[in-house]
Scaffold this motif. Structure first.
Motif, PDB file in Angstrom:
ATOM      1  N   TYR A   5      84.937  -0.489  43.976  1.00 44.02           N
ATOM      2  CA  TYR A   5      83.736  -1.272  43.686  1.00 44.02           C
ATOM      3  C   TYR A   5      82.601  -0.748  44.548  1.00 44.02           C
ATOM      4  O   TYR A   5      82.788  -0.458  45.728  1.00 44.02           O
ATOM      5  N   PHE A   6      81.404  -0.646  43.955  1.00 42.98           N
ATOM      6  CA  PHE A   6      80.246  -0.055  44.610  1.00 42.98           C
ATOM      7  C   PHE A   6      79.131  -1.099  44.688  1.00 42.98           C
ATOM      8  O   PHE A   6      78.376  -1.292  43.735  1.00 42.98           O
ATOM      9  N   ASP A   7      79.053  -1.785  45.818  1.00 46.58           N
ATOM     10  CA  ASP A   7      78.009  -2.783  46.033  1.00 46.58           C
ATOM     11  C   ASP A   7      76.762  -2.074  46.567  1.00 46.58           C
ATOM     12  O   ASP A   7      76.844  -1.286  47.505  1.00 46.58           O
ATOM     13  N   VAL A   8      75.633  -2.347  45.943  1.00 48.84           N
ATOM     14  CA  VAL A   8      74.385  -1.660  46.280  1.00 48.84           C
ATOM     15  C   VAL A   8      73.448  -2.623  46.991  1.00 48.84           C
ATOM     16  O   VAL A   8      73.298  -3.779  46.577  1.00 48.84           O
ATOM     17  N   SER A  28      87.010  10.787  45.723  1.00 52.15           N
ATOM     18  CA  SER A  28      86.229  10.692  44.484  1.00 52.15           C
ATOM     19  C   SER A  28      85.246   9.538  44.551  1.00 52.15           C
ATOM     20  O   SER A  28      84.111   9.635  44.077  1.00 52.15           O
ATOM     21  N   ALA A  29      85.664   8.426  45.150  1.00 57.07           N
ATOM     22  CA  ALA A  29      84.777   7.274  45.314  1.00 57.07           C
ATOM     23  C   ALA A  29      83.622   7.630  46.254  1.00 57.07           C
ATOM     24  O   ALA A  29      82.472   7.236  46.021  1.00 57.07           O
ATOM     25  N   GLU A  30      83.908   8.413  47.288  1.00 56.60           N
ATOM     26  CA  GLU A  30      82.848   8.848  48.205  1.00 56.60           C
ATOM     27  C   GLU A  30      81.837   9.725  47.473  1.00 56.60           C
ATOM     28  O   GLU A  30      80.626   9.584  47.662  1.00 56.60           O
ATOM     29  N   HIS A  31      82.315  10.623  46.633  1.00 56.31           N
ATOM     30  CA  HIS A  31      81.419  11.477  45.855  1.00 56.31           C
ATOM     31  C   HIS A  31      80.529  10.621  44.940  1.00 56.31           C
ATOM     32  O   HIS A  31      79.314  10.839  44.862  1.00 56.31           O
ATOM     33  N   THR A  36      75.197   8.067  43.881  1.00 54.35           N
ATOM     34  CA  THR A  36      74.481   6.810  43.644  1.00 54.35           C
ATOM     35  C   THR A  36      73.397   6.582  44.689  1.00 54.35           C
ATOM     36  O   THR A  36      72.254   6.265  44.353  1.00 54.35           O
ATOM     37  N   VAL A  37      73.737   6.751  45.962  1.00 54.73           N
ATOM     38  CA  VAL A  37      72.751   6.491  47.019  1.00 54.73           C
ATOM     39  C   VAL A  37      71.608   7.504  46.957  1.00 54.73           C
ATOM     40  O   VAL A  37      70.439   7.152  47.204  1.00 54.73           O
ATOM     41  N   LEU A  38      71.883   8.739  46.586  1.00 58.06           N
ATOM     42  CA  LEU A  38      70.816   9.733  46.449  1.00 58.06           C
ATOM     43  C   LEU A  38      69.883   9.392  45.293  1.00 58.06           C
ATOM     44  O   LEU A  38      68.656   9.460  45.417  1.00 58.06           O
ATOM     45  N   THR A  39      70.443   9.011  44.166  1.00 59.47           N
ATOM     46  CA  THR A  39      69.640   8.652  42.995  1.00 59.47           C
ATOM     47  C   THR A  39      68.793   7.411  43.269  1.00 59.47           C
ATOM     48  O   THR A  39      67.599   7.383  42.993  1.00 59.47           O
ATOM     49  N   LEU A  40      69.409   6.389  43.823  1.00 59.64           N
ATOM     50  CA  LEU A  40      68.674   5.159  44.117  1.00 59.64           C
ATOM     51  C   LEU A  40      67.623   5.367  45.193  1.00 59.64           C
ATOM     52  O   LEU A  40      66.547   4.776  45.138  1.00 59.64           O
ATOM     53  N   GLY A  41      67.932   6.210  46.163  1.00 61.23           N
ATOM     54  CA  GLY A  41      66.980   6.492  47.223  1.00 61.23           C
ATOM     55  C   GLY A  41      65.686   7.083  46.685  1.00 61.23           C
ATOM     56  O   GLY A  41      64.600   6.723  47.130  1.00 61.23           O
ATOM     57  N   VAL A  51      68.539   2.173  51.618  1.00 59.87           N
ATOM     58  CA  VAL A  51      69.392   1.968  50.457  1.00 59.87           C
ATOM     59  C   VAL A  51      70.814   2.193  50.938  1.00 59.87           C
ATOM     60  O   VAL A  51      71.097   3.166  51.636  1.00 59.87           O
ATOM     61  N   ARG A  52      71.706   1.265  50.586  1.00 55.61           N
ATOM     62  CA  ARG A  52      73.082   1.329  51.078  1.00 55.61           C
ATOM     63  C   ARG A  52      74.051   1.097  49.924  1.00 55.61           C
ATOM     64  O   ARG A  52      73.794   0.258  49.061  1.00 55.61           O
ATOM     65  N   VAL A  53      75.142   1.851  49.909  1.00 57.68           N
ATOM     66  CA  VAL A  53      76.221   1.621  48.962  1.00 57.68           C
ATOM     67  C   VAL A  53      77.487   1.370  49.775  1.00 57.68           C
ATOM     68  O   VAL A  53      77.866   2.185  50.619  1.00 57.68           O
TER      69      VAL A  53
END
Length: 76
Positions: A5-8, A28-31, A36-41, A51-53
């Motif tokens: 699960y990826f809480d943003v 794989s979850a870390e990747h 996600t954090v790069l895109t949202l950032g 921004v935190r995941v």
């Protein structure tokens, strides 16, 4: 396959992940979280200074936290 699960978080705003993703490993979850954090950032910084995941496993135990931060420093 395990589910992650990826809480943003963007500043004080949070978006919990209630569905999660089935991935083959924590690596794989870390990747996925990194992407996600790069895109949202790109979209949310500098409005939200951070921004935190947070990645949780099937038992909802925290496994990883990835952060993107923007800091502005002015001399003087």
């Amino acid at each position: 396959m395990p589910r992650f699960y990826f809480d943003v978080w963007a500043g004080a705003e949070s978006m919990p992940d209630s569905e999660g993703l089935e991935l083959d490993s924590l690596k794989s979850a870390e990747h996925e979280a990194t992407q996600t954090v790069l895109t949202l950032g790109r979209d949310w910084l500098p409005r939200a200074q951070e921004v935190r995941v947070e990645v949780r496993d099937e038992q909802y135990q925290l496994q990883l936290t990835l952060r993107a931060m923007l800091t502005v420093e002015r001399p003087g």
